[in-house]
Motif scaffolding. Structure first.
Motif, PDB file in Angstrom:
ATOM      1  N   LYS A   1       0.797  -1.222   0.000  1.00  0.00           N
ATOM      2  CA  LYS A   1       0.000   0.000   0.000  1.00  0.00           C
ATOM      3  C   LYS A   1       0.829   1.272   0.000  1.00  0.00           C
ATOM      4  O   LYS A   1       0.384   2.304  -0.500  1.00  0.00           O
ATOM      5  N   LEU A   2       2.030   1.208   0.574  1.00  0.00           N
ATOM      6  CA  LEU A   2       2.881   2.392   0.646  1.00  0.00           C
ATOM      7  C   LEU A   2       4.318   2.001   0.376  1.00  0.00           C
ATOM      8  O   LEU A   2       4.741   0.879   0.709  1.00  0.00           O
ATOM      9  N   VAL A   3       5.075   2.904  -0.202  1.00  0.00           N
ATOM     10  CA  VAL A   3       6.500   2.674  -0.438  1.00  0.00           C
ATOM     11  C   VAL A   3       7.278   3.897   0.004  1.00  0.00           C
ATOM     12  O   VAL A   3       6.846   5.041  -0.180  1.00  0.00           O
ATOM     13  N   GLY A   4       8.444   3.646   0.632  1.00  0.00           N
ATOM     14  CA  GLY A   4       9.332   4.716   1.047  1.00  0.00           C
ATOM     15  C   GLY A   4      10.447   4.886   0.043  1.00  0.00           C
ATOM     16  O   GLY A   4      11.144   3.921  -0.292  1.00  0.00           O
ATOM     17  N   LEU A   5      10.637   6.111  -0.431  1.00  0.00           N
ATOM     18  CA  LEU A   5      11.588   6.352  -1.514  1.00  0.00           C
ATOM     19  C   LEU A   5      12.621   7.402  -1.147  1.00  0.00           C
ATOM     20  O   LEU A   5      13.109   8.126  -2.007  1.00  0.00           O
ATOM     21  N   GLY A   6      12.962   7.499   0.121  1.00  0.00           N
ATOM     22  CA  GLY A   6      13.968   8.468   0.534  1.00  0.00           C
ATOM     23  C   GLY A   6      13.796   8.825   1.994  1.00  0.00           C
ATOM     24  O   GLY A   6      12.920   8.320   2.686  1.00  0.00           O
ATOM     25  N   GLU A   7      14.657   9.742   2.469  1.00  0.00           N
ATOM     26  CA  GLU A   7      14.635  10.154   3.862  1.00  0.00           C
ATOM     27  C   GLU A   7      13.874  11.452   4.079  1.00  0.00           C
ATOM     28  O   GLU A   7      13.752  11.915   5.207  1.00  0.00           O
ATOM     29  N   GLY A   8      13.363  12.055   3.024  1.00  0.00           N
ATOM     30  CA  GLY A   8      12.612  13.289   3.161  1.00  0.00           C
ATOM     31  C   GLY A   8      11.273  13.059   3.837  1.00  0.00           C
ATOM     32  O   GLY A   8      10.737  11.946   3.853  1.00  0.00           O
ATOM     33  N   ALA A   9      10.715  14.156   4.391  1.00  0.00           N
ATOM     34  CA  ALA A   9       9.462  14.037   5.127  1.00  0.00           C
ATOM     35  C   ALA A   9       8.312  13.583   4.244  1.00  0.00           C
ATOM     36  O   ALA A   9       7.387  12.916   4.704  1.00  0.00           O
ATOM     37  N   ASP A  10       8.337  13.938   2.965  1.00  0.00           N
ATOM     38  CA  ASP A  10       7.247  13.602   2.051  1.00  0.00           C
ATOM     39  C   ASP A  10       7.659  12.534   1.044  1.00  0.00           C
ATOM     40  O   ASP A  10       7.113  12.474  -0.067  1.00  0.00           O
ATOM     41  N   ASP A  11       8.596  11.674   1.432  1.00  0.00           N
ATOM     42  CA  ASP A  11       9.066  10.626   0.527  1.00  0.00           C
ATOM     43  C   ASP A  11       8.360   9.293   0.734  1.00  0.00           C
ATOM     44  O   ASP A  11       8.832   8.261   0.273  1.00  0.00           O
ATOM     45  N   LEU A  12       7.232   9.305   1.453  1.00  0.00           N
ATOM     46  CA  LEU A  12       6.390   8.110   1.564  1.00  0.00           C
ATOM     47  C   LEU A  12       5.217   8.307   0.615  1.00  0.00           C
ATOM     48  O   LEU A  12       4.490   9.304   0.708  1.00  0.00           O
ATOM     49  N   ALA A  13       5.026   7.350  -0.291  1.00  0.00           N
ATOM     50  CA  ALA A  13       4.025   7.529  -1.344  1.00  0.00           C
ATOM     51  C   ALA A  13       3.078   6.344  -1.396  1.00  0.00           C
ATOM     52  O   ALA A  13       3.486   5.201  -1.162  1.00  0.00           O
ATOM     53  N   PRO A  14       1.804   6.590  -1.699  1.00  0.00           N
ATOM     54  CA  PRO A  14       0.888   5.477  -1.969  1.00  0.00           C
ATOM     55  C   PRO A  14       1.388   4.688  -3.174  1.00  0.00           C
ATOM     56  O   PRO A  14       1.842   5.269  -4.167  1.00  0.00           O
ATOM     57  N   PHE A  15       1.313   3.376  -3.090  1.00  0.00           N
ATOM     58  CA  PHE A  15       1.846   2.535  -4.161  1.00  0.00           C
ATOM     59  C   PHE A  15       0.872   2.519  -5.337  1.00  0.00           C
ATOM     60  O   PHE A  15      -0.307   2.202  -5.188  1.00  0.00           O
ATOM     61  N   GLU A  16       1.413   2.866  -6.509  1.00  0.00           N
ATOM     62  CA  GLU A  16       0.644   2.856  -7.745  1.00  0.00           C
ATOM     63  C   GLU A  16       1.331   1.906  -8.721  1.00  0.00           C
ATOM     64  O   GLU A  16       2.445   2.181  -9.172  1.00  0.00           O
ATOM     65  N   PRO A  17       0.707   0.768  -9.050  1.00  0.00           N
ATOM     66  CA  PRO A  17       1.374  -0.220  -9.904  1.00  0.00           C
ATOM     67  C   PRO A  17       1.833   0.341 -11.242  1.00  0.00           C
ATOM     68  O   PRO A  17       2.947   0.030 -11.700  1.00  0.00           O
ATOM     69  N   GLU A  18       1.023   1.173 -11.886  1.00  0.00           N
ATOM     70  CA  GLU A  18       1.398   1.688 -13.200  1.00  0.00           C
ATOM     71  C   GLU A  18       2.650   2.553 -13.128  1.00  0.00           C
ATOM     72  O   GLU A  18       3.580   2.403 -13.916  1.00  0.00           O
ATOM     73  N   ALA A  19       2.681   3.473 -12.158  1.00  0.00           N
ATOM     74  CA  ALA A  19       3.859   4.327 -12.024  1.00  0.00           C
ATOM     75  C   ALA A  19       5.082   3.515 -11.628  1.00  0.00           C
ATOM     76  O   ALA A  19       6.200   3.802 -12.060  1.00  0.00           O
ATOM     77  N   PHE A  20       4.888   2.464 -10.818  1.00  0.00           N
ATOM     78  CA  PHE A  20       6.013   1.631 -10.400  1.00  0.00           C
ATOM     79  C   PHE A  20       6.605   0.876 -11.586  1.00  0.00           C
ATOM     80  O   PHE A  20       7.830   0.841 -11.767  1.00  0.00           O
ATOM     81  N   VAL A  21       5.750   0.265 -12.413  1.00  0.00           N
ATOM     82  CA  VAL A  21       6.244  -0.494 -13.563  1.00  0.00           C
ATOM     83  C   VAL A  21       6.900   0.429 -14.576  1.00  0.00           C
ATOM     84  O   VAL A  21       7.955   0.113 -15.164  1.00  0.00           O
ATOM     85  N   ASP A  22       6.343   1.610 -14.785  1.00  0.00           N
ATOM     86  CA  ASP A  22       6.960   2.567 -15.712  1.00  0.00           C
ATOM     87  C   ASP A  22       8.354   2.964 -15.232  1.00  0.00           C
ATOM     88  O   ASP A  22       9.263   3.178 -16.039  1.00  0.00           O
ATOM     89  N   ALA A  23       8.524   3.067 -13.929  1.00  0.00           N
ATOM     90  CA  ALA A  23       9.838   3.383 -13.397  1.00  0.00           C
ATOM     91  C   ALA A  23      10.801   2.223 -13.589  1.00  0.00           C
ATOM     92  O   ALA A  23      12.009   2.429 -13.763  1.00  0.00           O
ATOM     93  N   LEU A  24      10.276   0.998 -13.550  1.00  0.00           N
ATOM     94  CA  LEU A  24      11.136  -0.177 -13.702  1.00  0.00           C
ATOM     95  C   LEU A  24      11.713  -0.280 -15.113  1.00  0.00           C
ATOM     96  O   LEU A  24      12.903  -0.528 -15.303  1.00  0.00           O
ATOM     97  N   ILE A  25      10.848  -0.116 -16.099  1.00  0.00           N
ATOM     98  CA  ILE A  25      11.292  -0.365 -17.477  1.00  0.00           C
ATOM     99  C   ILE A  25      11.717   0.909 -18.190  1.00  0.00           C
ATOM    100  O   ILE A  25      12.283   0.843 -19.288  1.00  0.00           O
ATOM    101  N   GLY A  26      11.485   2.082 -17.591  1.00  0.00           N
ATOM    102  CA  GLY A  26      11.910   3.325 -18.204  1.00  0.00           C
ATOM    103  C   GLY A  26      11.083   3.682 -19.416  1.00  0.00           C
ATOM    104  O   GLY A  26      10.105   3.023 -19.762  1.00  0.00           O
ATOM    105  N   ASP A  27      11.491   4.770 -20.047  1.00  0.00           N
ATOM    106  CA  ASP A  27      10.748   5.255 -21.224  1.00  0.00           C
ATOM    107  C   ASP A  27      11.135   4.479 -22.481  1.00  0.00           C
ATOM    108  O   ASP A  27      12.243   3.994 -22.618  1.00  0.00           O
TER     109      ASP A  27
END
Length: 402
Positions: free
Chosen positions: A376-402
């Motif tokens: 449901k959530l993923v942490g992507l850094g040490e910043g205060a707002d670096d906890l994000a709701p998990f979105e499968p589409e955005a995650f997969v796009d980040a995996l395979i790139g443009d």
């Protein structure tokens, strides 16, 4: 005449007898002793002095109160010391909105996940996909912590679709891989954190996990996520075993105006959790977040204590959400932790932290398969707002790139 003389003689004899008796009684009475004179007190010899102290003491000039002058109207009077300023409360921050937060963090996510997406695209782009190539694809997926069973399923589906597709352009391969990864991760699951309680009670969310996964930090960041979405939050610092854990959580709460309920250090965590829910009900809060103590999943006693916290909280009402925080860099060891925790409390969602580091993106697939609950959530850094709701589409796009 003889009678007169006889009477005179008798009178003289009586007067003599009475006088003798009075003198004798006075002699018998003792006078009180004189009071003792006051004793003479001799002062002890003075200690010898040298220098100026050896002389006689100097006489000091003394003045009566009438001789002491008071300051006139024009005299300068010493000002009273200024009061010590009271430190102001830190300003309440306004967190960034959570909508599209994962998209904004996509660049950070893609930097650590290129080995999976880029590696698969490179292998699938080969002109001839022989058995050695498919084995390399399997090795890439296993190295990325996807897991054995999900890897076999993905490879079989890719084999079939590549055979049907025939000639493969880079864009077709990317579309193909994106579709299959989304199918593997799943897009139908409800990944929202349940923050709607009963009509009169707030939603209760309990955060669990082992030591070192970033559990308290995640609880504080989750409070920011909820406040950004317009929710009022009460924090329960039930991690009473770790020094300064309550202070850390309260700092997070103060930054967004969320009240923190805490107890004594090394106190009963269940009582703190109970009080937090009680305060949340009294204040009419939307959500109560309870940070529990980090536990070694191999310690049965500590895991039993976690079950006690859950039972005590449920005296106020149902527990709406139990989030398990996992360090994404631990790989398959995180699956062992997840399995043990799920036996003690009913895990309803997963939070993957440190996904921007050396973590492998496949852990998302593996842990969902292991527990049957969504990330449901993923942490992507040490910043205060670096906890994000998990979105499968955005995650997969980040995996395979443009």
């Amino acid at each position: 005449m003889e009678f007169v003389i006889l009477a005179v003689v008798i009178a003289l004899v009586a007067i003599g007898a009475i006088t003798g008796l009075v003198v004798t009684s006075r002699r018998k009475k003792r006078l009180p002793p004189p009071p003792p004179s006051a004793p003479t007190i001799t002062a002890p010899p003075a200690e010898p002095h040298v220098g100026e102290e050896a002389g006689p003491p100097a006489t000091e000039e003394r003045r009566t109160i009438e001789e002491v002058g008071l300051p006139g109207a024009g005299a300068t009077v010493a000002e009273a010391p200024a009061p010590v300023p009271v430190p102001e409360a830190p300003p309440v921050e306004v967190p960034a909105p959570t909508a599209g937060r994962l998209v904004r963090l996509r660049a950070r996510l893609s930097r650590s996940q290129n080995s999976l997406g880029k590696g698969l695209l490179t292998l699938l782009s080969r002109e001839h996909l022989d058995e050695d190539t498919w084995e390399e694809i399997e090795d890439t997926l296993l190295t990325a912590d996807v897991g054995v069973a999900p890897t076999q399923e993905l490879v079989e589906r890719l084999r079939e679709r590549v055979k049907v597709l025939g000639t493969r352009t880079p864009q077709e391969l990317r579309t193909l891989l994106r579709e299959e990864l989304l199918t593997l991760i799943g897009t139908e699951a409800d990944r929202s954190v349940k923050t709607d309680g009963g009509l009169e009670t707030p939603a209760v969310v309990m955060v669990v996990g082992v030591n070192g996964t970033g559990k308290t930090t995640t609880t504080g960041k989750l409070a920011r996520v909820l406040v950004a979405d317009g929710r009022s939050v009460v924090l329960g610092a039930a991690d009473t075993f770790r020094a300064a854990a309550a202070d850390q959580l309260q700092t997070w709460g103060d930054r967004v105006g969320a009240r923190t309920v805490r107890g004594p250090e090394s106190g009963d965590p269940a009582s703190v959790a109970f009080d937090a829910v009680k305060e949340g009900i009294a204040e009419g809060a939307d959500v109560v977040l309870i940070d529990t103590a980090g536990r070694l999943h191999t310690k049965a006693g500590l895991m039993d204590e976690l079950g006690k916290v859950k039972r005590v909280v449920e005296k106020h009402g149902p527990l709406d959400e139990v989030l398990l925080v996992l360090d994404a860099t631990t790989g398959q060891n995180g699956l062992v932790q997840a399995r043990v925790f799920s036996e003690v409390v009913d895990i309803t969602g997963i939070v993957l932290t440190k996904l921007d580091g050396t973590a492998k993106g496949g852990i998302v697939v593996a842990v969902q398969r292991e527990l049957g609950v969504p990330v449901k959530l993923v942490g992507l850094g040490e910043g205060a707002d670096d906890l994000a709701p998990f979105e499968p589409e955005a995650f997969v796009d980040a995996l395979i790139g443009d």
